[in-house]
Design an enzyme around this catalytic site. Sequence first.
Site, PDB file in Angstrom:
ATOM      1  N   GLY A  52       0.837  -1.193   0.000  1.00  0.00           N
ATOM      2  CA  GLY A  52       0.000   0.000   0.000  1.00  0.00           C
ATOM      3  C   GLY A  52       0.870   1.241   0.000  1.00  0.00           C
ATOM      4  O   GLY A  52       2.014   1.224  -0.452  1.00  0.00           O
ATOM      5  N   CYS A  53       0.346   2.289   0.546  1.00  0.00           N
ATOM      6  CA  CYS A  53       1.060   3.563   0.590  1.00  0.00           C
ATOM      7  C   CYS A  53       2.322   3.438   1.434  1.00  0.00           C
ATOM      8  O   CYS A  53       2.285   2.918   2.550  1.00  0.00           O
ATOM      9  CB  CYS A  53       0.138   4.629   1.180  1.00  0.00           C
ATOM     10  SG  CYS A  53       0.915   6.239   1.345  1.00  0.00           S
ATOM     11  N   PHE A  54       3.425   3.954   0.919  1.00  0.00           N
ATOM     12  CA  PHE A  54       4.681   3.825   1.663  1.00  0.00           C
ATOM     13  C   PHE A  54       4.685   4.616   2.957  1.00  0.00           C
ATOM     14  O   PHE A  54       5.432   4.313   3.870  1.00  0.00           O
ATOM     15  CB  PHE A  54       5.908   4.130   0.818  1.00  0.00           C
ATOM     16  CG  PHE A  54       5.899   5.347  -0.065  1.00  0.00           C
ATOM     17  CD1 PHE A  54       5.302   6.541   0.281  1.00  0.00           C
ATOM     18  CD2 PHE A  54       6.552   5.277  -1.287  1.00  0.00           C
ATOM     19  CE1 PHE A  54       5.339   7.646  -0.553  1.00  0.00           C
ATOM     20  CE2 PHE A  54       6.593   6.384  -2.143  1.00  0.00           C
ATOM     21  CZ  PHE A  54       5.986   7.575  -1.762  1.00  0.00           C
ATOM     22  N   TRP A  55       3.832   5.619   3.080  1.00  0.00           N
ATOM     23  CA  TRP A  55       3.772   6.378   4.333  1.00  0.00           C
ATOM     24  C   TRP A  55       3.385   5.474   5.499  1.00  0.00           C
ATOM     25  O   TRP A  55       3.874   5.637   6.614  1.00  0.00           O
ATOM     26  CB  TRP A  55       2.768   7.513   4.251  1.00  0.00           C
ATOM     27  CG  TRP A  55       3.043   8.551   3.207  1.00  0.00           C
ATOM     28  CD1 TRP A  55       4.239   8.846   2.606  1.00  0.00           C
ATOM     29  CD2 TRP A  55       2.084   9.447   2.645  1.00  0.00           C
ATOM     30  NE1 TRP A  55       4.076   9.868   1.714  1.00  0.00           N
ATOM     31  CE2 TRP A  55       2.768  10.258   1.710  1.00  0.00           C
ATOM     32  CE3 TRP A  55       0.732   9.634   2.846  1.00  0.00           C
ATOM     33  CZ2 TRP A  55       2.124  11.248   0.983  1.00  0.00           C
ATOM     34  CZ3 TRP A  55       0.088  10.622   2.116  1.00  0.00           C
ATOM     35  CH2 TRP A  55       0.783  11.418   1.194  1.00  0.00           C
TER      36      TRP A  55
END
Length: 182
Positions: free
Chosen positions: A13-16
């Site tokens: 998913g989102c790397f954040w």
Amino acid sequence: MAASIEMATLGGGCFWCLEAVFERMTGVESVISGYCGGSTENPTYEAVCSGRTGHAEVVRLTFDPKRCDFRQILEVFFAIHDPTTLNRQGNDVGSQYRSVIFFHGQEQEEVARSVIAELGPEAGWARPVVTEVLPVPTFFPAEDHHQQYFRRNGDQPYCVYVVSPKLATFRKRFAERFKANR
């Protein structure tokens, strides 16, 4: 004598989200958000988000295997994202959000395949795991404003509603692996 340091490259998913969790994991020395697995040299965030480059949003971890091993990293990885949804994590949709383990060597590949084989209905997953296990390609660091994103933007709505719950899951399920000073 310096301890040996290893690398892991993961997309979920989102790397954040991944960055916020792994930078707080005992034994993880550094986390860099970036892109892997595509066909474009030096991709930008905008190009990756278009879905046309083939890259996944990933994090590159350096870790001390004496303090946390690759299996422990994967246990956390599978606890903080849904490895059963193809090219999607929640409202983030596209191949850039796929679940993928880019292995650094045969041992990591074997551990990854072993951990995935253990996942299923007995482990709480009703659907098959779709996580890809691939040799690590060229890693491209994301732009500076994506690094340590949660730490700098924790009150941003995406961080509050998406990243924070993943961090809470990590803290609750893996309290012994949580760095208290982050």
